[in-house]
Write an enzyme that holds these catalytic residues in place. Sequence first.
Site, PDB file in Angstrom:
ATOM      1  N   SER A 292     -90.928  -7.307 -16.161  1.00  0.00           N
ATOM      2  CA  SER A 292     -90.237  -6.883 -17.377  1.00  0.00           C
ATOM      3  C   SER A 292     -90.741  -7.638 -18.615  1.00  0.00           C
ATOM      4  O   SER A 292     -91.916  -7.557 -18.953  1.00  0.00           O
ATOM      5  CB  SER A 292     -88.729  -7.051 -17.182  1.00  0.00           C
ATOM      6  OG  SER A 292     -88.007  -6.457 -18.213  1.00  0.00           O
ATOM      7  N   LYS A 317     -92.782  -3.722 -13.734  1.00  0.00           N
ATOM      8  CA  LYS A 317     -91.563  -3.080 -14.254  1.00  0.00           C
ATOM      9  C   LYS A 317     -91.801  -2.716 -15.713  1.00  0.00           C
ATOM     10  O   LYS A 317     -91.773  -3.576 -16.602  1.00  0.00           O
ATOM     11  CB  LYS A 317     -90.351  -4.005 -14.132  1.00  0.00           C
ATOM     12  CG  LYS A 317     -89.064  -3.369 -14.665  1.00  0.00           C
ATOM     13  CD  LYS A 317     -87.888  -4.327 -14.535  1.00  0.00           C
ATOM     14  CE  LYS A 317     -86.613  -3.701 -15.079  1.00  0.00           C
ATOM     15  NZ  LYS A 317     -86.648  -3.487 -16.544  1.00  0.00           N
TER      16      LYS A 317
END
Length: 550
Positions: A292, A317
């Site tokens: 992320s 991600k």
Amino acid sequence: MKRFITYILIAACLCGVVSASAPSNKERFARKLRTFNAIVKELHTNYVDTLDADKIMDKTIDALLYQIDPYTEFYPADNQDEILSISQGKYAGIGSFILKRDGKVLISEPQWESPARLSGLRPGDVILAVDGDTVKSTTDVGDVSKKLRGQAGTKVRVDVRRPYVADSMLTFEITRADIKVNPVPYYGVDARGIGYIRLTTFNESSARKVREALLDMMSNPSLKAVVIDLRGNGGGLLESAVQIASNFVPKGTEIVRTRGRNSREERVYKTVGQPLDTRIPLAMLIDGSTASASEILAGSLQDLDRAVVIGERSYGKGLVQTTRPLPDDALLKITTGRYYIPSGRLIQALDYSHRNPDGSPARTPDSLTNEFKTRAGRIVRDGGGITPDVAVEEPEGNRLLYNIVADLWAFDFANRYAAEHPEPVPADSFVVTDSIFASFKASIDPERFKYDKQCETGLQYLRDAAKAEGYMTDSVAAQFDILGSMLRHDLNHDLDINKDAILEILDSEISSRYYSDAERVRRVIRNDSVLLRASDILLDKSGYEAILKP
């Protein structure tokens, strides 16, 4: 009851995946919602037993969101501590992790300088009661966590049983406080002039903490290069990653852009502050748990040829989540877009809109990923996380090492060691000796220690295959027996050949009983092969520059 749950889950699945906004799809969705509401009303009115509305509907919502992706989550009003602690970097409570084992809830690790640790709670303490409410074998660990958390300044009484001590029944009255999650547990400059920052999460204080660390290190005249360690960092706030990147690239540099369901939902994030240094050699350390916002930081600086990325391929991600308010003060964390780093690539590894036959999300094969170019023209690829510029693989684990951690053998041993050695030695002096290793081996009960023995499992597979295909003659069986005797596992032998890895596990567990987060990080990085490789690269000016050229 089971049939009721089945009906609800079926209805949730039917409502689960909504495609584009074509009128016919809207109508189908509305019709299914009417059916769903009718089923719930009928069951609530006519089902033979009284139904627990909260329990049933929470299960229904979870089943619905499971069909979409693991990042879209529902948070009722009384269970928002997790999402708030991630975003704001703080929560109110006693400041301790807990776990459940064999029907008992244990103190796992009181955070350093938290009310829990300062009051005297220790890892391994078995929680018997909280404010007089007995903790039973059926008590959910989440319920215990809720009781321990509360408004700062309020008190909570915790009764525990402590293992490995004579007076084992203890009571603690603890004053709750605002527990702050420090995203930079350690930074410093080593003897070679390498500045190191350990960044564990991206919350509201991460950018400020990183900038303060950089300014402090840059005041050191011996500083030659900077390493930011993102290994194990699962991400957090996207804006925090942009702010941290702004320390190293010119003002107005695009770091990431997000795109939603249509082109009007595109948003571009650029640096807004003046950089601290655009030329100092820079490295980002990543691994398979780097995800992320961590991937935004490492990937954007890779795309801009501003940093060398070292380690293992990151998680992948590339989805953006936004929180939305719901009725009754609930929250929905929902995936609203995908992010694209400066080269234009999307690094999302799993496609949750397309599932394999077993229900697992499909992964884009490396052969089908697309080429992109960094600012200098280096080739990078999409579809599977950030691939490091310099790959340095961590030693692989095995089932024996996994079980030492997962089955809490090291955890229990560290608790006993701390009980027998209440006075710590200085952090820089402590060593897990051969004597400690021998004591750990002696603490393991071979009858209770279970682990997969891959050689024996593989040999049995070959035996079965030989029988099935008609090759199991007497002579072949005899050879299998010989090979089996050569590959027979011995726990003592297996522990010895994994000694180095076990010493690291024991060091980590025992250190957590005595030393601060900063001291523990400093101990770990002393023999860190990835950090050592990064330091060598950063100090080799020509080699460093060569990596960043096409």
